[in-house]
Design an enzyme around this catalytic site. Structure first.
Site, mmCIF file in Angstrom:
data_model
loop_
_atom_site.group_PDB
_atom_site.id
_atom_site.type_symbol
_atom_site.label_atom_id
_atom_site.label_comp_id
_atom_site.label_asym_id
_atom_site.label_seq_id
_atom_site.Cartn_x
_atom_site.Cartn_y
_atom_site.Cartn_z
ATOM 1 N N ASP A 136 0.819 -1.226 0.000
ATOM 2 C CA ASP A 136 0.000 0.000 0.000
ATOM 3 C C ASP A 136 0.849 1.270 0.000
ATOM 4 O O ASP A 136 0.325 2.361 0.196
ATOM 5 C CB ASP A 136 -0.956 0.004 1.203
ATOM 6 C CG ASP A 136 -0.221 0.008 2.547
ATOM 7 O OD1 ASP A 136 1.031 0.015 2.559
ATOM 8 O OD2 ASP A 136 -0.911 0.019 3.588
ATOM 9 N N GLU A 143 1.182 4.342 7.277
ATOM 10 C CA GLU A 143 0.141 3.855 6.368
ATOM 11 C C GLU A 143 -0.440 5.028 5.564
ATOM 12 O O GLU A 143 -0.200 6.198 5.887
ATOM 13 C CB GLU A 143 -0.960 3.172 7.185
ATOM 14 C CG GLU A 143 -0.498 1.923 7.948
ATOM 15 C CD GLU A 143 -0.279 0.700 7.061
ATOM 16 O OE1 GLU A 143 0.063 0.862 5.865
ATOM 17 O OE2 GLU A 143 -0.438 -0.426 7.563
#
Ligand code: F6R
Length: 261
Positions: A136, A143
């Site tokens: 990702d 994140e």
């Protein structure tokens, strides 16, 4: 950004290990930023081989981990402190107390995160930061939507990252912690040289976004585009979605400028 395409993870690992050995040999008190996960293992194996051949000593090297899980029992074999001791530190002559990891067991994690950034600064900053990249686009455990100026702090892992890391926890995503302490993107950007590694088809989209996509907090690895000295070392499969890969081959193949600008 320098993009170096190597024929295999081992060839890429050896290229990076040579640069690290040269750096360590040229500094009185070198400071390395250490990544965990599968990606840096060829680098650590090659550094251990160089140490065994008496080409390099890590006796005066300090190492700072990128991140640590929160919620694992202390000394759990998959805690990143244990992983780094096992995969690198205890295979060379680096003393255990020269390895610094965010304190995932601290009562006051906010303070522990702040202290971690201070300890990096007190060490004189990181000379070379090794990085992997998540599918990702995370670096460290920053994140998507992480501030590109973030300090070390607590983060919640995405489901995707927990699924990706289940292989280290008996294949069961339920065993993967939800929380981590991670160097922030801002912390990472303060290192003097960033070296991001990626191997395999599964990382091809993340690599293309990192190198050629727009800078966005949705893909934190794109922050490398803001750094004056970032090197990306990838194998053919991880490079397969780079639009300019023939150009990178022509310009950088096998000869990255490790000294920077
Ligand atoms: C590990 C880390 C992560 C990993 C990334 C890729 O310290 O910070 O960003 O680099 O999750 O993991 P692997 O290498 O296992 O594919």
């Amino acid at each position: 950004m320098e993009v170096v395409i190597t024929e295999s993870p081992e060839a890429g690992g050896s290229l990076v290990a040579r640069a690290i050995a040269d750096l360590v040999n040229s500094r009185a008190t070198p400071v390395l930023g250490l990544a965990t996960g599968s990606t840096p293992l060829p680098v650590y194996d090659d550094l251990v081989a160089r140490f065994d051949r008496h080409e390099v000593s890590f006796a005066n090297t300090r190492g700072f981990a990128l991140d640590e899980y929160v919620g694992l029992p202390e000394h759990h074999p998959e805690s990143y402190r244990e992983v780094l001791l096992r995969e690198f530190v205890n295979r060379v002559d680096m003393p255990d107390d020269m390895l610094f990891t965010p304190d995932g067991w601290a009562e006051d994690v906010r303070q522990a995160c702040h202290d971690y950034d201070v300890s990096i600064a007190d060490a004189g900053g990181i000379d070379l930061q090794l990085l992997g990249v998540g599918t990702d686009g995370h670096i460290g455990f920053n994140e998507p939507t992480s501030s590109l100026a973030s300090p070390t702090r607590v983060k919640t892992l995405t489901e995707q990252t927990r699924v990706d890391n289940a292989r280290f926890f008996d294949g069961d995503v339920a065993n993967v912690p939800h929380h981590v302490l991670t160097q922030g993107v801002g912390t990472i950007l303060r290192a003097r040289h960033l070296v991001l590694l990626a191997w395999g088809e599964g990382k091809a989209d993340a690599v293309a976004a990192t190198v050629e996509g727009p800078v966005t907090a949705m893909v934190p690895s794109t922050a490398l585009q803001l750094h004056p000295h970032a090197t990306v070392v990838v194998d053919e499969a991880a490079a397969s979605r780079l639009r300019l890969r023939e150009y990178y081959r022509e310009v950088f193949d096998g000869k990255p400028d490790w000294q920077g600008i």
